[in-house]
Design a protein around this motif. Structure first.
Motif, PDB file in Angstrom:
ATOM      1  N   PRO A  89      30.173  12.030   2.922  1.00 60.26           N
ATOM      2  CA  PRO A  89      29.387  12.535   1.792  1.00 60.26           C
ATOM      3  C   PRO A  89      29.058  11.434   0.789  1.00 60.26           C
ATOM      4  O   PRO A  89      29.883  10.548   0.532  1.00 60.26           O
ATOM      5  N   VAL A  90      27.874  11.513   0.243  1.00 61.74           N
ATOM      6  CA  VAL A  90      27.459  10.563  -0.786  1.00 61.74           C
ATOM      7  C   VAL A  90      28.383  10.652  -1.997  1.00 61.74           C
ATOM      8  O   VAL A  90      28.651   9.650  -2.665  1.00 61.74           O
ATOM      9  N   SER A  91      28.906  11.835  -2.257  1.00 59.97           N
ATOM     10  CA  SER A  91      29.783  12.023  -3.421  1.00 59.97           C
ATOM     11  C   SER A  91      31.044  11.177  -3.346  1.00 59.97           C
ATOM     12  O   SER A  91      31.658  10.873  -4.377  1.00 59.97           O
ATOM     13  N   GLY A  92      31.439  10.782  -2.138  1.00 68.37           N
ATOM     14  CA  GLY A  92      32.599   9.924  -2.008  1.00 68.37           C
ATOM     15  C   GLY A  92      32.321   8.477  -2.350  1.00 68.37           C
ATOM     16  O   GLY A  92      33.262   7.680  -2.501  1.00 68.37           O
ATOM     17  N   ARG A  93      31.063   8.124  -2.494  1.00 71.21           N
ATOM     18  CA  ARG A  93      30.650   6.756  -2.809  1.00 71.21           C
ATOM     19  C   ARG A  93      30.109   6.606  -4.222  1.00 71.21           C
ATOM     20  O   ARG A  93      30.212   5.537  -4.825  1.00 71.21           O
ATOM     21  N   ARG A 108      23.757   9.608   6.110  1.00 71.87           N
ATOM     22  CA  ARG A 108      22.708   9.823   7.120  1.00 71.87           C
ATOM     23  C   ARG A 108      21.488  10.501   6.492  1.00 71.87           C
ATOM     24  O   ARG A 108      20.341  10.175   6.826  1.00 71.87           O
ATOM     25  N   ASP A 109      21.718  11.451   5.589  1.00 73.05           N
ATOM     26  CA  ASP A 109      20.607  12.163   4.951  1.00 73.05           C
ATOM     27  C   ASP A 109      19.785  11.233   4.067  1.00 73.05           C
ATOM     28  O   ASP A 109      18.552  11.341   4.008  1.00 73.05           O
ATOM     29  N   LEU A 110      20.446  10.319   3.351  1.00 70.58           N
ATOM     30  CA  LEU A 110      19.695   9.348   2.556  1.00 70.58           C
ATOM     31  C   LEU A 110      18.833   8.478   3.464  1.00 70.58           C
ATOM     32  O   LEU A 110      17.662   8.211   3.160  1.00 70.58           O
ATOM     33  N   LEU A 142      17.599  18.303  -7.546  1.00 69.34           N
ATOM     34  CA  LEU A 142      17.052  18.148  -6.206  1.00 69.34           C
ATOM     35  C   LEU A 142      15.764  18.956  -6.090  1.00 69.34           C
ATOM     36  O   LEU A 142      15.615  20.014  -6.697  1.00 69.34           O
ATOM     37  N   GLU A 143      14.848  18.456  -5.271  1.00 66.61           N
ATOM     38  CA  GLU A 143      13.535  19.075  -5.142  1.00 66.61           C
ATOM     39  C   GLU A 143      13.504  20.145  -4.053  1.00 66.61           C
ATOM     40  O   GLU A 143      12.632  21.017  -4.049  1.00 66.61           O
ATOM     41  N   TYR A 144      14.438  20.104  -3.120  1.00 69.55           N
ATOM     42  CA  TYR A 144      14.481  21.064  -2.027  1.00 69.55           C
ATOM     43  C   TYR A 144      15.908  21.077  -1.474  1.00 69.55           C
ATOM     44  O   TYR A 144      16.715  20.187  -1.756  1.00 69.55           O
ATOM     45  N   GLU A 145      16.225  22.075  -0.686  1.00 72.44           N
ATOM     46  CA  GLU A 145      17.553  22.169  -0.087  1.00 72.44           C
ATOM     47  C   GLU A 145      17.750  21.033   0.913  1.00 72.44           C
ATOM     48  O   GLU A 145      16.910  20.819   1.794  1.00 72.44           O
ATOM     49  N   PRO A 146      18.813  20.257   0.783  1.00 68.15           N
ATOM     50  CA  PRO A 146      19.033  19.142   1.710  1.00 68.15           C
ATOM     51  C   PRO A 146      18.968  19.590   3.173  1.00 68.15           C
ATOM     52  O   PRO A 146      19.446  20.661   3.541  1.00 68.15           O
ATOM     53  N   ARG A 147      18.304  18.746   3.974  1.00 66.91           N
ATOM     54  CA  ARG A 147      18.133  18.921   5.417  1.00 66.91           C
ATOM     55  C   ARG A 147      17.197  20.063   5.799  1.00 66.91           C
ATOM     56  O   ARG A 147      17.026  20.356   6.981  1.00 66.91           O
ATOM     57  N   SER A 148      16.566  20.709   4.808  1.00 65.78           N
ATOM     58  CA  SER A 148      15.594  21.751   5.138  1.00 65.78           C
ATOM     59  C   SER A 148      14.218  21.169   5.432  1.00 65.78           C
ATOM     60  O   SER A 148      13.362  21.827   6.012  1.00 65.78           O
ATOM     61  N   ARG A 149      14.017  19.925   5.024  1.00 66.39           N
ATOM     62  CA  ARG A 149      12.749  19.224   5.241  1.00 66.39           C
ATOM     63  C   ARG A 149      12.987  17.748   4.975  1.00 66.39           C
ATOM     64  O   ARG A 149      14.108  17.333   4.649  1.00 66.39           O
ATOM     65  N   TYR A 152       9.803  11.623   1.956  1.00 61.70           N
ATOM     66  CA  TYR A 152      10.028  10.181   1.853  1.00 61.70           C
ATOM     67  C   TYR A 152      10.410   9.831   0.419  1.00 61.70           C
ATOM     68  O   TYR A 152       9.686  10.137  -0.523  1.00 61.70           O
ATOM     69  N   SER A 153      11.573   9.195   0.255  1.00 65.19           N
ATOM     70  CA  SER A 153      12.117   9.001  -1.091  1.00 65.19           C
ATOM     71  C   SER A 153      12.595   7.585  -1.324  1.00 65.19           C
ATOM     72  O   SER A 153      13.554   7.126  -0.686  1.00 65.19           O
ATOM     73  N   ASP A 154      11.949   6.897  -2.257  1.00 65.73           N
ATOM     74  CA  ASP A 154      12.467   5.614  -2.724  1.00 65.73           C
ATOM     75  C   ASP A 154      13.839   5.776  -3.375  1.00 65.73           C
ATOM     76  O   ASP A 154      14.700   4.893  -3.286  1.00 65.73           O
ATOM     77  N   LEU A 155      14.042   6.904  -4.033  1.00 65.85           N
ATOM     78  CA  LEU A 155      15.266   7.096  -4.808  1.00 65.85           C
ATOM     79  C   LEU A 155      16.500   7.090  -3.914  1.00 65.85           C
ATOM     80  O   LEU A 155      17.545   6.517  -4.264  1.00 65.85           O
ATOM     81  N   GLY A 156      16.392   7.710  -2.747  1.00 65.58           N
ATOM     82  CA  GLY A 156      17.513   7.717  -1.827  1.00 65.58           C
ATOM     83  C   GLY A 156      17.885   6.328  -1.362  1.00 65.58           C
ATOM     84  O   GLY A 156      19.076   6.009  -1.183  1.00 65.58           O
TER      85      GLY A 156
END
Length: 364
Positions: A89-93, A108-110, A142-149, A152-156
């Motif tokens: 999880p990103v939260s661990g970092r 992986r999601d980022l 967040l703009e949408y539910e993670p992994r639902s779509r 493309y994100s520079d922020l990630g």
């Protein structure tokens, strides 16, 4: 590099791009994993008829092809060194990444642009450096539910850059862990054995005479030459997970050959299995063409219609692209400064697609 028979239509297409003001100038390279087949420069650094011509050693702002070349490569190596896991999880970092809607988001999601983060926000207007960017990105809705779509994100990729800077690597026989270097320093080590041609963040001022200018930036009050075009990357000191690399067509071509050789089984950029995982499209994300740090071939994409379905690539906002087709043992680099003098010029789209189709025709 002299013009090899068969590539004349590709050269003519790039010349047409200059004539039609899709870009002031361009440098392209095509090759296989054993070496370059063709390299060609055309046009000038600006539309001023008296300005210097683009040369084969002209340096370009690579923009978002920083994502696969630098960030994804460093992430692969961190995975191989067991200091980063794709499904952690990103939260661990990142301690500011908190909330029930975010708790399941992974590294992986980022990498595959499905974290829920929006595409872009102009943080540079109010923020400077990681100390301000990181909490700002972590706290935005967040703009949408993670992994639902996939969006493309520079922020990630900015967050990925921060995560990689915090990764710890084994040090010698003792097995102790030492802090990783900055993103730029980490990539400098990779680039040094991939290519002797320029490929770096924050290029020295001495390179500016060889560098194609990008846009007149009203925020900075100057035309940008050898200074990162992306404003958020500039506010992060010129080296970020989403943008900031500069390089020549030869250097990007050398990286592409390293990718092809790694996919073929040589452990150059990473373990071959790791790169194959990064190059595979995420089929669990509805409607997405994204792999990990890479895009994949669609007939509607920037790579045209004739590359293999397993081809991987990426584009850059300044007018750059890299596509790699392991099935054909083929890569194509196209570097331009289409944003000079303004980013409003979007004529490159049709030229870029036709370029890749013409390349495939030339090697078939």
């Amino acid at each position: 590099m002299s013009l090899v028979n068969g590539f004349e239509p590709v050269a003519a297409l790039l010349a047409r791009g200059v004539t039609e003001h899709a870009f002031p100038g361009a440098c392209a390279e095509v090759g296989r994993r054993t070496g370059a087949l063709w390299r060609h420069a055309t046009g000038a650094k600006t539309y001023d008829p008296y300005d210097d011509h683009i040369a084969e050693d002209t340096i370009f702002d690579l923009a978002s092809i920083t994502k696969p070349i630098a960030t994804a490569t460093l992430a692969m190596r961190a995975v191989d060194d067991a200091v980063l896991a794709l499904d952690e999880p990103v939260s661990g970092r990142l301690r500011e990444w908190r909330g029930r809607d975010r708790e399941a988001v992974t590294v992986r999601d980022l990498l595959s642009h499905c974290s829920g983060l929006p595409a872009y926000l102009p943080f540079f207007r109010d923020h400077t450096g990681r100390v301000e960017f990181e909490p700002a990105i972590c706290r935005i809705p967040l703009e949408y539910e993670p992994r639902s779509r996939s969006i493309y994100s520079d922020l990630g990729f900015m967050l990925l850059g921060f995560i990689l800077e915090d990764a710890r690597t084994p040090a010698g026989a003792s097995g102790r862990l030492e802090p990783a270097a900055s993103l730029a320093a980490q990539f400098r080590r990779v680039a040094s054995f991939v290519s002797t041609d320029p490929l770096t963040f924050n290029p020295p001022r001495t390179w500016r005479l060889r560098t194609a200018p990008t846009e007149f930036d009203a925020w900075r009050g100057r035309t940008l030459v050898g200074e990162v075009h992306d404003e958020n990357a500039w506010a992060l000191g010129g080296a970020a997970g989403h943008a900031g690399l500069f390089g020549t067509a030869a250097a990007v071509g050398a990286f592409a050959r390293a990718v092809l050789r790694t996919l073929a089984g040589d452990r150059i950029l990473a373990d071959p299995g790791t790169l194959r995982e990064f190059a595979a499209r995420r089929i669990d994300i509805p409607g997405s063409s994204r792999a990990l740090g890479w895009d994949t071939m669609l007939p509607t994409s920037s790579c045209g219609t004739r590359l293999s379905s397993t081809a991987i690539g990426h584009t850059g906002f300044t007018g750059t692209s890299l596509w790699i087709d392991a099935e054909r043992d083929l890569y194509a680099v196209l570097l331009t400064n289409r944003v000079h003098p303004t980013r409003e010029n979007t004529r490159i789209g049709a030229i870029r697609r036709a370029f890749h189709d013409a390349v495939v025709d030339s090697v078939s």
